[in-house]
Design a protein around this motif. Structure first.
Motif: not given
Length: 129
Positions: A63-70, A103-107
């Motif tokens: 989550a920190r690496r790819n999706d911190g805004e979501i 919602t959508t975030m990294s797979d």
């Protein structure tokens, strides 16, 4: 895409392969065809996961690496981690908390979050039996 379906007494988390745009388009078409009111608005959704589930640390890193805004992960208390997601709320417009959050975030993050939620459900059902 993650879809959280909220009912009067609980919620269910699904990991879908459709894009957010495809899923919303299908929902809008369905609402038009059946004459259903549909409200769509930006929102957040939160739920708890046990902090001792295997994989929680990996979810935090992903989550920190790819999706911190979501996605935001914060310690709720000694036993639970609060997961807060940014996305969109779909409902019939009534004031009750029944509807669908998407919602959508990294797979990878979606996969880890869905897997942890499933494991938490298994643990909860074992404890309640």
């Amino acid at each position: 895409m993650l879809k959280l379906t909220y009912t009067e007494g609980s919620f269910y988390l699904e990991c879908l392969t459709l894009s957010l745009e495809e899923w919303v388009a299908q929902r809008v078409i369905l609402a038009l065809r059946v004459g259903q009111t549909l409200h769509f608005e930006p929102s957040t959704a939160s739920f708890l996961l046990p902090v001792d589930l295997p994989g929680v640390e990996r979810l935090k890193a992903e989550a920190r690496r790819n999706d911190g805004e979501i996605i935001a992960l914060s310690k709720s208390d000694a036993e639970y981690l609060e997961v807060t997601l940014r996305g969109s709320w779909l409902s019939d417009g009534s004031e009750d908390a029944v509807g669908v959050f998407v919602t959508t975030m990294s797979d990878r993050t979606e996969f880890f979050l869905h897997k942890l939620w499933q494991e938490a459900q298994v643990c909860a059902s074992v404890v309640s039996e």
